[in-house]
Design a protein around this motif. Structure first.
Motif, PDB file in Angstrom:
ATOM      1  N   THR A   1       0.824  -1.203   0.000  1.00 23.93           N
ATOM      2  CA  THR A   1       0.000   0.000   0.000  1.00 23.93           C
ATOM      3  C   THR A   1       0.861   1.255   0.000  1.00 23.93           C
ATOM      4  O   THR A   1       1.962   1.268   0.550  1.00 23.93           O
ATOM      5  CB  THR A   1      -0.961   0.013   1.210  1.00 23.93           C
ATOM      6  OG1 THR A   1      -1.742   1.214   1.171  1.00 23.93           O
ATOM      7  CG2 THR A   1      -0.190  -0.040   2.531  1.00 23.93           C
ATOM      8  N   ALA A   2       0.324   2.308  -0.618  1.00 22.79           N
ATOM      9  CA  ALA A   2       0.941   3.631  -0.567  1.00 22.79           C
ATOM     10  C   ALA A   2       0.127   4.563   0.320  1.00 22.79           C
ATOM     11  O   ALA A   2       0.338   5.773   0.313  1.00 22.79           O
ATOM     12  CB  ALA A   2       1.035   4.216  -1.984  1.00 22.79           C
ATOM     13  N   ASN A   3      -0.790   3.994   1.110  1.00 23.23           N
ATOM     14  CA  ASN A   3      -1.809   4.770   1.811  1.00 23.23           C
ATOM     15  C   ASN A   3      -1.383   5.106   3.245  1.00 23.23           C
ATOM     16  O   ASN A   3      -1.666   4.368   4.180  1.00 23.23           O
ATOM     17  CB  ASN A   3      -3.115   3.976   1.806  1.00 23.23           C
ATOM     18  CG  ASN A   3      -4.320   4.833   2.120  1.00 23.23           C
ATOM     19  OD1 ASN A   3      -4.246   5.752   2.929  1.00 23.23           O
ATOM     20  ND2 ASN A   3      -5.432   4.533   1.482  1.00 23.23           N
TER      21      ASN A   3
ATOM     22  N   ALA B   1       6.011   3.003  -0.069  1.00 25.64           N
ATOM     23  CA  ALA B   1       5.527   4.178  -0.802  1.00 25.64           C
ATOM     24  C   ALA B   1       4.695   5.120   0.042  1.00 25.64           C
ATOM     25  O   ALA B   1       4.333   6.208  -0.417  1.00 25.64           O
ATOM     26  CB  ALA B   1       4.707   3.721  -2.014  1.00 25.64           C
ATOM     27  N   ALA B   2       4.374   4.741   1.279  1.00 25.92           N
ATOM     28  CA  ALA B   2       3.513   5.579   2.114  1.00 25.92           C
ATOM     29  C   ALA B   2       4.231   6.807   2.640  1.00 25.92           C
ATOM     30  O   ALA B   2       3.589   7.785   3.031  1.00 25.92           O
ATOM     31  CB  ALA B   2       2.958   4.761   3.276  1.00 25.92           C
ATOM     32  N   VAL B   3       5.552   6.793   2.673  1.00 26.81           N
ATOM     33  CA  VAL B   3       6.331   7.922   3.200  1.00 26.81           C
ATOM     34  C   VAL B   3       7.453   8.252   2.228  1.00 26.81           C
ATOM     35  O   VAL B   3       8.240   7.383   1.858  1.00 26.81           O
ATOM     36  CB  VAL B   3       6.944   7.589   4.577  1.00 26.81           C
ATOM     37  CG1 VAL B   3       7.761   8.772   5.094  1.00 26.81           C
ATOM     38  CG2 VAL B   3       5.869   7.211   5.583  1.00 26.81           C
ATOM     39  N   GLY B   4       7.503   9.501   1.799  1.00 27.69           N
ATOM     40  CA  GLY B   4       8.644   9.951   1.014  1.00 27.69           C
ATOM     41  C   GLY B   4       8.657   9.528  -0.439  1.00 27.69           C
ATOM     42  O   GLY B   4       9.704   9.595  -1.085  1.00 27.69           O
ATOM     43  N   GLY B   5       7.504   9.117  -0.994  1.00 32.45           N
ATOM     44  CA  GLY B   5       7.483   8.767  -2.412  1.00 32.45           C
ATOM     45  C   GLY B   5       8.491   7.685  -2.732  1.00 32.45           C
ATOM     46  O   GLY B   5       8.458   6.589  -2.184  1.00 32.45           O
ATOM     47  N   GLY B   6       9.418   8.006  -3.614  1.00 30.46           N
ATOM     48  CA  GLY B   6      10.422   7.028  -4.037  1.00 30.46           C
ATOM     49  C   GLY B   6      11.638   6.945  -3.144  1.00 30.46           C
ATOM     50  O   GLY B   6      12.554   6.163  -3.412  1.00 30.46           O
ATOM     51  N   ILE B   7      11.678   7.731  -2.063  1.00 27.96           N
ATOM     52  CA  ILE B   7      12.840   7.700  -1.168  1.00 27.96           C
ATOM     53  C   ILE B   7      12.801   6.401  -0.364  1.00 27.96           C
ATOM     54  O   ILE B   7      11.839   6.146   0.353  1.00 27.96           O
ATOM     55  CB  ILE B   7      12.831   8.893  -0.195  1.00 27.96           C
ATOM     56  CG1 ILE B   7      12.796  10.216  -0.967  1.00 27.96           C
ATOM     57  CG2 ILE B   7      14.040   8.850   0.719  1.00 27.96           C
ATOM     58  CD1 ILE B   7      12.579  11.430  -0.080  1.00 27.96           C
ATOM     59  N   PRO B   8      13.819   5.566  -0.457  1.00 24.56           N
ATOM     60  CA  PRO B   8      13.819   4.330   0.333  1.00 24.56           C
ATOM     61  C   PRO B   8      14.185   4.609   1.780  1.00 24.56           C
ATOM     62  O   PRO B   8      15.353   4.725   2.136  1.00 24.56           O
ATOM     63  CB  PRO B   8      14.888   3.470  -0.366  1.00 24.56           C
ATOM     64  CG  PRO B   8      15.814   4.466  -0.992  1.00 24.56           C
ATOM     65  CD  PRO B   8      14.998   5.671  -1.337  1.00 24.56           C
TER      66      PRO B   8
ATOM     67  N   GLY C   1       6.250   8.395 -10.998  1.00 24.01           N
ATOM     68  CA  GLY C   1       7.449   7.570 -11.092  1.00 24.01           C
ATOM     69  C   GLY C   1       8.068   7.224  -9.750  1.00 24.01           C
ATOM     70  O   GLY C   1       8.266   6.037  -9.438  1.00 24.01           O
ATOM     71  N   PRO C   2       8.385   8.223  -8.911  1.00 23.59           N
ATOM     72  CA  PRO C   2       9.013   7.908  -7.628  1.00 23.59           C
ATOM     73  C   PRO C   2       8.165   7.000  -6.738  1.00 23.59           C
ATOM     74  O   PRO C   2       8.666   6.032  -6.162  1.00 23.59           O
ATOM     75  CB  PRO C   2       9.208   9.291  -6.986  1.00 23.59           C
ATOM     76  CG  PRO C   2       9.285  10.231  -8.128  1.00 23.59           C
ATOM     77  CD  PRO C   2       8.336   9.682  -9.152  1.00 23.59           C
ATOM     78  N   THR C   3       6.870   7.296  -6.629  1.00 26.89           N
ATOM     79  CA  THR C   3       6.026   6.502  -5.738  1.00 26.89           C
ATOM     80  C   THR C   3       5.821   5.095  -6.292  1.00 26.89           C
ATOM     81  O   THR C   3       5.840   4.110  -5.543  1.00 26.89           O
ATOM     82  CB  THR C   3       4.670   7.191  -5.520  1.00 26.89           C
ATOM     83  OG1 THR C   3       4.893   8.548  -5.126  1.00 26.89           O
ATOM     84  CG2 THR C   3       3.870   6.495  -4.441  1.00 26.89           C
ATOM     85  N   ALA C   4       5.653   4.991  -7.616  1.00 26.39           N
ATOM     86  CA  ALA C   4       5.511   3.673  -8.230  1.00 26.39           C
ATOM     87  C   ALA C   4       6.776   2.841  -8.035  1.00 26.39           C
ATOM     88  O   ALA C   4       6.707   1.617  -7.851  1.00 26.39           O
ATOM     89  CB  ALA C   4       5.195   3.818  -9.716  1.00 26.39           C
ATOM     90  N   SER C   5       7.932   3.473  -8.067  1.00 28.51           N
ATOM     91  CA  SER C   5       9.183   2.766  -7.817  1.00 28.51           C
ATOM     92  C   SER C   5       9.158   2.095  -6.446  1.00 28.51           C
ATOM     93  O   SER C   5       9.563   0.932  -6.292  1.00 28.51           O
ATOM     94  CB  SER C   5      10.360   3.752  -7.901  1.00 28.51           C
ATOM     95  OG  SER C   5      11.553   3.166  -7.432  1.00 28.51           O
ATOM     96  N   ALA C   6       8.667   2.829  -5.435  1.00 27.12           N
ATOM     97  CA  ALA C   6       8.597   2.270  -4.084  1.00 27.12           C
ATOM     98  C   ALA C   6       7.579   1.140  -4.010  1.00 27.12           C
ATOM     99  O   ALA C   6       7.804   0.128  -3.333  1.00 27.12           O
ATOM    100  CB  ALA C   6       8.246   3.375  -3.097  1.00 27.12           C
ATOM    101  N   VAL C   7       6.446   1.300  -4.684  1.00 25.89           N
ATOM    102  CA  VAL C   7       5.427   0.248  -4.693  1.00 25.89           C
ATOM    103  C   VAL C   7       5.986  -1.036  -5.292  1.00 25.89           C
ATOM    104  O   VAL C   7       5.847  -2.129  -4.718  1.00 25.89           O
ATOM    105  CB  VAL C   7       4.182   0.710  -5.491  1.00 25.89           C
ATOM    106  CG1 VAL C   7       3.234  -0.470  -5.746  1.00 25.89           C
ATOM    107  CG2 VAL C   7       3.449   1.821  -4.748  1.00 25.89           C
ATOM    108  N   VAL C   8       6.639  -0.909  -6.429  1.00 26.80           N
ATOM    109  CA  VAL C   8       7.152  -2.109  -7.105  1.00 26.80           C
ATOM    110  C   VAL C   8       8.297  -2.739  -6.316  1.00 26.80           C
ATOM    111  O   VAL C   8       8.461  -3.964  -6.315  1.00 26.80           O
ATOM    112  CB  VAL C   8       7.568  -1.783  -8.555  1.00 26.80           C
ATOM    113  CG1 VAL C   8       8.160  -3.023  -9.232  1.00 26.80           C
ATOM    114  CG2 VAL C   8       6.365  -1.287  -9.353  1.00 26.80           C
ATOM    115  N   SER C   9       9.070  -1.939  -5.602  1.00 24.17           N
ATOM    116  CA  SER C   9      10.135  -2.525  -4.777  1.00 24.17           C
ATOM    117  C   SER C   9       9.542  -3.416  -3.694  1.00 24.17           C
ATOM    118  O   SER C   9      10.102  -4.476  -3.367  1.00 24.17           O
ATOM    119  CB  SER C   9      11.009  -1.424  -4.151  1.00 24.17           C
ATOM    120  OG  SER C   9      10.352  -0.786  -3.079  1.00 24.17           O
TER     121      SER C   9
END
Length: 451
Positions: A99-101, A127-134, A316-324
């Motif tokens: 989830t990104a929620n 993806a819930a915090v910081g978009g694509g920032i791991p 792009g950044p948030t989707a990157s985190a979701v797919v990771s």
């Protein structure tokens, strides 16, 4: 073996997620084994930013979370409901969840993670915090060997964009907010962003992970940026500061000054968890973070300081985190199968919360016990002795002043800016109450904390 994804939502983040999964070339080879099986949307007729194979779309989202063929449910639809109910139903049906929620997790983390533990499934939320920032995975894994002292972040791009432009252009909050809305950097209803609520949601998650506690959203002190003026930005600049909306979680060990703890808290450390506009020294790593960028500074022992920086939102950044997160779950399933136990470094370290404890390790520190510096701007009658009266009132409540500057005259009113040394917030507030009774004080337009 193909891992089947049920995707809930095909908006900005959902479309970005689908684009990565549909184009795995040049990425991790395991992505080629991940299949988008069903996609839940509100309308079948709406134009889509990504072209999907025929037959994937449905408006019946419940059939996705109950479908026995779906391995991982990806919730990127946002909002509290039906997102919360769908996540819980997916867990009840043995599905892993990505989830990104942040709003659902910060408010219903107890319910969701307890259900996930009982069902033996993962709930992943990079993806819930910081978009694509791991930052979520490092807090669970690499940084978990440290004793975390503090997490301090700029975690809302909208407010950082507004404050950055106020700093560079000298404009007022309302004018730049309106411009940000036209440019798409702020929502039509910007309340969650500018009142600090979005940042508080994210800090509830970060603090829970960093300190191994379930930090609930109502426990977080929250103050937004709408009262920050161009004058405050200008004075901060002259004093060597930048104003940022900071989300802060920090250990605050008990001291004699805090009084004698009661029987419920005497064995606890205190934890400050707060969101508010802050004067940040120009030499601090977070002072230079501008525009829509986010940054999270983690301090611990023995690692010292580590900062995570990047775009905090966007497709792009948030989707990157979701797919990771999808990739991490797929890797575990591939190596251990459905019967594998939850990996202790992939599941949240705070998932046990208080279920197996006699109580919490931390007591949330009340704001009146916070010790910090303050900036305050006063409008006073232009009379002799005003600064002396201010100093006397502050001294009566043990508030030591670092600097006092009379900055200008506005008609019959003088403008005075003070910066304090470290002071207990309760003492500072008591001093302000006394100052408001002085006949020479017209108003106190701004009160801000200093990092």
């Amino acid at each position: 073996m193909a891992f089947k994804i049920g995707l809930l939502g095909l908006g900005t983040v959902g479309a970005g997620t689908a684009q990565i999964l549909l184009d795995p070339q040049g990425r991790h080879p395991l992505l080629q084994e991940i299949e988008i099986y069903r996609v839940g949307v509100r309308s079948l007729d709406k134009p889509r930013p990504v072209e999907l194979p025929k037959g994937l779309l449905t408006t019946d989202l419940e059939t996705i979370v109950t479908d026995p063929h779906v391995d991982i449910v990806v919730e990127v639809m946002g909002g509290l409901e039906p997102a919360r109910s769908l996540i819980l139903k997916a867990i009840a049906n043995g599905k892993h969840v990505v989830t990104a929620n942040k709003a659902v997790i910060s408010r219903y983390g107890d319910e969701i993670f307890t259900a996930a533990n009982q069902a033996g499934v993962y709930v992943m939320l990079e993806a819930a915090v910081g978009g694509g920032i791991p930052v979520i995975q490092p807090l669970k894994q690499a940084l978990s060997v440290n004793r975390i002292h503090s997490v301090t972040g700029i975690v809302n791009g909208t407010t950082n964009y507004i404050l950055s432009r106020m700093q560079t252009e000298g404009g007022e909050f309302s004018d730049i907010l309106a411009d940000a809305q036209q440019l798409g950097y702020a929502e039509a209803d910007p309340t969650a962003d500018v009142d600090g609520l979005d940042a508080a949601d994210k800090m509830a998650i970060l603090a829970s992970l960093a300190f191994g506690e379930r930090i609930k959203l109502p426990e977080i002190y929250c103050e937004g940026i709408s009262k920050v003026s161009a004058a405050d930005i200008a004075y901060a600049e002259k004093l060597g500061f930048a104003i940022k909306l900071l989300a802060i979680a920090k250990q605050d060990l008990p001291t004699p000054e805090k009084g004698t703890p009661d029987t419920e808290t005497r064995n606890f450390a205190f934890l400050q968890v707060r969101v508010h506009p802050t004067l940040v020294p120009k030499t601090h790593p977070l002072a230079s973070i501008s525009g829509v960028y986010n940054a999270i500074l983690v301090e611990g022992e023995p690692i010292g300081q580590v900062m995570f920086y990047g775009r905090g939102a966007g497709s792009g950044p948030t989707a990157s985190a979701v797919v990771s997160d999808i990739l991490n779950i797929a890797a575990i399933l591939k190596s251990g199968g459905d019967a594998a136990k939850l990996h202790p470094l992939l599941s949240c370290s705070h998932q046990d919360y208080c279920a197996n404890r006699q109580g919490r390790r931390f007591a949330i520190a009340p704001m009146e016990e916070l010790v910090t510096r303050f900036y305050a701007r006063f409008l006073t009658l232009d009379r002799p002795g005003v600064i002396g009266k201010l100093g006397t009132s502050f001294g009566n409540h043990h508030v030591s002043l670092e600097s006092v500057v009379q900055t200008g005259i506005h008609g019959e009113l003088a403008e005075i800016v003070v910066v304090t040394h470290d002071v207990r917030e309760g003492n500072f507030r008591q001093a302000l109450d006394e100052i408001r009774t002085l006949d020479t004080i017209d108003s106190i337009p701004s009160i801000l904390r200093v990092l």
